[in-house]
Design a protein around this motif. Structure first.
Motif, PDB file in Angstrom:
ATOM      1  N   VAL A  81       0.764  -1.023  -0.258  1.00  0.00           N
ATOM      2  CA  VAL A  81       0.111   0.104   0.158  1.00  0.00           C
ATOM      3  C   VAL A  81       1.286   1.608  -0.130  1.00  0.00           C
ATOM      4  CG1 VAL A  81      -2.010   1.850   1.412  1.00  0.00           C
ATOM      5  CG2 VAL A  81      -1.847  -1.081   1.238  1.00  0.00           C
ATOM      6  N   ALA A  82       0.435   1.990  -1.022  1.00  0.00           N
ATOM      7  CA  ALA A  82       1.115   3.722  -0.774  1.00  0.00           C
ATOM      8  C   ALA A  82       0.552   4.713  -0.595  1.00  0.00           C
ATOM      9  CB  ALA A  82       1.660   3.367  -2.789  1.00  0.00           C
ATOM     10  N   ASP A  83       1.363   5.981  -0.357  1.00  0.00           N
ATOM     11  CA  ASP A  83       0.046   6.723  -0.419  1.00  0.00           C
ATOM     12  C   ASP A  83      -0.979   7.394   1.031  1.00  0.00           C
ATOM     13  OD1 ASP A  83       2.123   7.355  -2.537  1.00  0.00           O
ATOM     14  OD2 ASP A  83       0.443   7.505  -4.199  1.00  0.00           O
ATOM     15  N   LEU A  84      -0.818   6.487   1.372  1.00  0.00           N
ATOM     16  CA  LEU A  84      -1.280   6.699   2.985  1.00  0.00           C
ATOM     17  C   LEU A  84      -1.267   7.991   3.589  1.00  0.00           C
ATOM     18  CD1 LEU A  84      -1.412   3.169   5.211  1.00  0.00           C
ATOM     19  CD2 LEU A  84      -3.275   4.069   4.302  1.00  0.00           C
ATOM     20  N   PRO A  85      -2.352   8.942   4.163  1.00  0.00           N
ATOM     21  CA  PRO A  85      -2.591  10.126   3.881  1.00  0.00           C
ATOM     22  C   PRO A  85      -1.591  10.314   5.014  1.00  0.00           C
ATOM     23  CG  PRO A  85      -4.240   9.760   3.485  1.00  0.00           C
ATOM     24  CD  PRO A  85      -4.078   8.034   3.466  1.00  0.00           C
ATOM     25  N   VAL A  86      -0.663  11.164   5.934  1.00  0.00           N
ATOM     26  CA  VAL A  86      -0.112  11.239   7.407  1.00  0.00           C
ATOM     27  C   VAL A  86      -0.724  11.099   8.544  1.00  0.00           C
ATOM     28  CG1 VAL A  86      -0.152  13.608   7.441  1.00  0.00           C
ATOM     29  CG2 VAL A  86       1.755  13.352   7.853  1.00  0.00           C
ATOM     30  N   GLY A  87      -2.159  11.268   8.266  1.00  0.00           N
ATOM     31  CA  GLY A  87      -3.126  11.730   9.079  1.00  0.00           C
ATOM     32  C   GLY A  87      -3.479   9.792   9.759  1.00  0.00           C
ATOM     33  N   VAL A  88      -3.421   8.997   8.989  1.00  0.00           N
ATOM     34  CA  VAL A  88      -3.630   7.904   9.509  1.00  0.00           C
ATOM     35  C   VAL A  88      -2.238   7.301  10.265  1.00  0.00           C
ATOM     36  CG1 VAL A  88      -4.550   5.225   8.122  1.00  0.00           C
ATOM     37  CG2 VAL A  88      -4.577   7.654   7.040  1.00  0.00           C
ATOM     38  N   THR A  89      -3.209   6.723  11.382  1.00  0.00           N
ATOM     39  CA  THR A  89      -1.229   5.929  11.932  1.00  0.00           C
ATOM     40  C   THR A  89      -2.190   4.621  13.092  1.00  0.00           C
ATOM     41  OG1 THR A  89      -2.799   7.331  13.640  1.00  0.00           O
ATOM     42  CG2 THR A  89      -0.365   8.255  12.676  1.00  0.00           C
ATOM     43  N   ASP A  90      -3.665   4.438  12.019  1.00  0.00           N
ATOM     44  CA  ASP A  90      -3.885   3.532  12.742  1.00  0.00           C
ATOM     45  C   ASP A  90      -4.570   2.918  11.297  1.00  0.00           C
ATOM     46  OD1 ASP A  90      -5.340   1.855  15.073  1.00  0.00           O
ATOM     47  OD2 ASP A  90      -6.694   2.331  14.542  1.00  0.00           O
ATOM     48  N   LEU A  91      -4.761   1.567  11.669  1.00  0.00           N
ATOM     49  CA  LEU A  91      -5.434   0.634  10.894  1.00  0.00           C
ATOM     50  C   LEU A  91      -6.343  -1.070  11.412  1.00  0.00           C
ATOM     51  CD1 LEU A  91      -3.380   0.271   7.504  1.00  0.00           C
ATOM     52  CD2 LEU A  91      -4.960   1.455   7.452  1.00  0.00           C
ATOM     53  N   ALA A  92      -7.313  -0.668  11.214  1.00  0.00           N
ATOM     54  CA  ALA A  92      -8.123  -1.672  11.651  1.00  0.00           C
ATOM     55  C   ALA A  92      -8.004  -2.855  11.392  1.00  0.00           C
ATOM     56  CB  ALA A  92      -9.890  -1.634  11.438  1.00  0.00           C
ATOM     57  N   GLU A  93      -8.484  -4.250  11.960  1.00  0.00           N
ATOM     58  CA  GLU A  93      -8.138  -6.119  10.907  1.00  0.00           C
ATOM     59  C   GLU A  93      -8.928  -5.752  10.255  1.00  0.00           C
ATOM     60  OE1 GLU A  93      -7.489  -9.532  13.272  1.00  0.00           O
ATOM     61  OE2 GLU A  93     -10.145  -9.251  12.690  1.00  0.00           O
ATOM     62  N   GLY A  94      -8.388  -5.499   9.000  1.00  0.00           N
ATOM     63  CA  GLY A  94      -9.679  -6.008   7.852  1.00  0.00           C
ATOM     64  C   GLY A  94      -9.415  -4.785   6.934  1.00  0.00           C
ATOM     65  N   ALA A  95      -9.055  -4.047   7.686  1.00  0.00           N
ATOM     66  CA  ALA A  95      -8.804  -2.613   6.257  1.00  0.00           C
ATOM     67  C   ALA A  95      -8.277  -1.870   5.329  1.00  0.00           C
ATOM     68  CB  ALA A  95      -8.609  -1.363   7.811  1.00  0.00           C
ATOM     69  N   SER A  96      -8.063  -3.110   5.017  1.00  0.00           N
ATOM     70  CA  SER A  96      -7.166  -3.001   3.418  1.00  0.00           C
ATOM     71  C   SER A  96      -8.244  -2.942   2.883  1.00  0.00           C
ATOM     72  CB  SER A  96      -6.479  -4.367   3.304  1.00  0.00           C
ATOM     73  OG  SER A  96      -6.969  -5.622   3.045  1.00  0.00           O
ATOM     74  N   ALA A  97      -9.641  -3.584   2.851  1.00  0.00           N
ATOM     75  CA  ALA A  97     -10.647  -3.581   2.411  1.00  0.00           C
ATOM     76  C   ALA A  97     -11.393  -2.219   1.915  1.00  0.00           C
ATOM     77  CB  ALA A  97     -11.534  -4.669   2.599  1.00  0.00           C
ATOM     78  N   THR A  98     -11.206  -1.181   2.766  1.00  0.00           N
ATOM     79  CA  THR A  98     -11.375  -0.116   3.322  1.00  0.00           C
ATOM     80  C   THR A  98     -10.559   1.051   3.513  1.00  0.00           C
ATOM     81  OG1 THR A  98     -12.225  -0.346   5.337  1.00  0.00           O
ATOM     82  CG2 THR A  98     -14.155  -0.908   4.005  1.00  0.00           C
ATOM     83  N   LEU A  99      -9.495   1.402   3.048  1.00  0.00           N
ATOM     84  CA  LEU A  99      -8.666   2.364   2.550  1.00  0.00           C
ATOM     85  C   LEU A  99      -8.621   3.470   2.173  1.00  0.00           C
ATOM     86  CD1 LEU A  99      -5.056   0.416   1.882  1.00  0.00           C
ATOM     87  CD2 LEU A  99      -5.856   0.913   3.927  1.00  0.00           C
ATOM     88  N   PRO A 100      -8.145   3.942   3.178  1.00  0.00           N
ATOM     89  CA  PRO A 100      -8.991   5.902   3.100  1.00  0.00           C
ATOM     90  C   PRO A 100      -8.194   6.424   1.829  1.00  0.00           C
ATOM     91  CG  PRO A 100      -6.924   5.369   4.437  1.00  0.00           C
ATOM     92  CD  PRO A 100      -7.463   4.195   4.168  1.00  0.00           C
ATOM     93  N   ALA A 101      -8.902   7.522   0.712  1.00  0.00           N
ATOM     94  CA  ALA A 101      -8.815   7.859  -0.257  1.00  0.00           C
ATOM     95  C   ALA A 101      -8.002   8.162  -0.035  1.00  0.00           C
ATOM     96  CB  ALA A 101     -10.462   9.142  -0.255  1.00  0.00           C
ATOM     97  N   GLY A 102      -7.194   8.559  -1.603  1.00  0.00           N
ATOM     98  CA  GLY A 102      -5.919   8.626  -2.341  1.00  0.00           C
ATOM     99  C   GLY A 102      -4.960   7.569  -1.927  1.00  0.00           C
ATOM    100  N   ALA A 103      -5.679   6.802  -0.588  1.00  0.00           N
ATOM    101  CA  ALA A 103      -4.063   5.339  -0.978  1.00  0.00           C
ATOM    102  C   ALA A 103      -4.204   4.614  -1.651  1.00  0.00           C
ATOM    103  CB  ALA A 103      -5.062   4.476   0.531  1.00  0.00           C
ATOM    104  N   LEU A 104      -2.728   3.745  -2.200  1.00  0.00           N
ATOM    105  CA  LEU A 104      -2.825   2.937  -3.208  1.00  0.00           C
ATOM    106  C   LEU A 104      -2.889   1.737  -3.182  1.00  0.00           C
ATOM    107  CD1 LEU A 104      -2.949   2.431  -6.622  1.00  0.00           C
ATOM    108  CD2 LEU A 104      -0.448   3.746  -6.595  1.00  0.00           C
ATOM    109  N   THR A 105      -3.116   0.778  -3.232  1.00  0.00           N
ATOM    110  CA  THR A 105      -3.262  -0.902  -2.926  1.00  0.00           C
ATOM    111  C   THR A 105      -2.405  -1.422  -4.139  1.00  0.00           C
ATOM    112  OG1 THR A 105      -5.071  -0.984  -1.143  1.00  0.00           O
ATOM    113  CG2 THR A 105      -4.094  -2.591  -2.016  1.00  0.00           C
ATOM    114  N   LEU A 106      -1.499  -1.913  -4.304  1.00  0.00           N
ATOM    115  CA  LEU A 106      -0.749  -2.198  -5.758  1.00  0.00           C
ATOM    116  C   LEU A 106      -1.098  -4.229  -5.476  1.00  0.00           C
ATOM    117  CD1 LEU A 106       2.741  -0.641  -5.571  1.00  0.00           C
ATOM    118  CD2 LEU A 106       0.496  -0.552  -6.895  1.00  0.00           C
ATOM    119  N   LYS A 107      -1.110  -4.492  -6.717  1.00  0.00           N
ATOM    120  CA  LYS A 107      -1.344  -6.094  -6.657  1.00  0.00           C
ATOM    121  C   LYS A 107       0.092  -7.049  -5.366  1.00  0.00           C
ATOM    122  CE  LYS A 107      -2.684  -5.999 -11.579  1.00  0.00           C
ATOM    123  NZ  LYS A 107      -2.679  -6.798 -13.043  1.00  0.00           N
TER     124      LYS A 107
END
Length: 172
Positions: A81-107
């Motif tokens: 995952v790239a480009d997680l906004p600097v204000g994001v410092t916590d990801l819930a379990e399973g958050a990969s399916a609902t990352l914040p706007a702007g975040a990029l999940t690569l293959k």
């Protein structure tokens, strides 16, 4: 299990605090973080992560999960995952399916832009899963959505201010 550490060749950078409610450093992944193809209770849920103490100049984060023990010449990328906004410092379990706007999940190396739980070949022994949060000096790495995890790793080399890592284990 091999002694290979994919981060050992990079220029050393400071560390910061990384915690997970899903696993402890050096312990075995729970079935929730395992791929269903290797465990009947596997759920392919990305682990809960929270971090702090990163440098003041941090402008974004990247999160990766890599298995250096996969029977390939290049390991296996499970999550990138790239480009997680600097204000994001916590990801819930399973958050990969609902990352914040702007975040990029690569293959991942299975070809899906998603988290892939641990999935070592049966009988291959314990594998290490390095979950890493990278504090970056840019708001965006400017990667194409079709970029590989290796391309992310290349760009991380030039933009990482600090790095935090937890390692989980799993074997079938």
């Amino acid at each position: 299990m091999y002694d290979y550490d994919p981060y050992s060749f990079l220029t050393p950078v400071p560390g910061f605090e990384l915690r997970s409610g899903s696993f402890a450093d050096g312990e075995t992944f729970a079935p929730a973080q395992v791929n269903p193809s290797v465990h009947p209770d596997g759920k392919d849920l990305s682990p809960q992560l929270s971090w702090s103490g990163f440098p003041a100049g941090t402008r974004s984060f990247a999160v990766t999960m890599f298995d250096p023990d996969a029977p390939t010449a290049s390991g296996w990328w499970h999550w990138a995952v790239a480009d997680l906004p600097v204000g994001v410092t916590d990801l819930a379990e399973g958050a990969s399916a609902t990352l914040p706007a702007g975040a990029l999940t690569l293959k991942n190396d299975a070809g899906s832009p998603a988290y892939m739980g641990s999935a070592p070949p049966a009988g291959h022994g314990p594998h290490r899963y390095m979950v890493v949060v990278h504090a970056l000096d840019v708001q965006s790495l400017g990667l194409d959505p079709e970029a590989s995890a290796a391309a992310l790793g290349f760009n991380l080399h030039f933009h990482t201010l600090a790095r935090a890592r937890l390692t989980a284990l799993f074997e079938v």
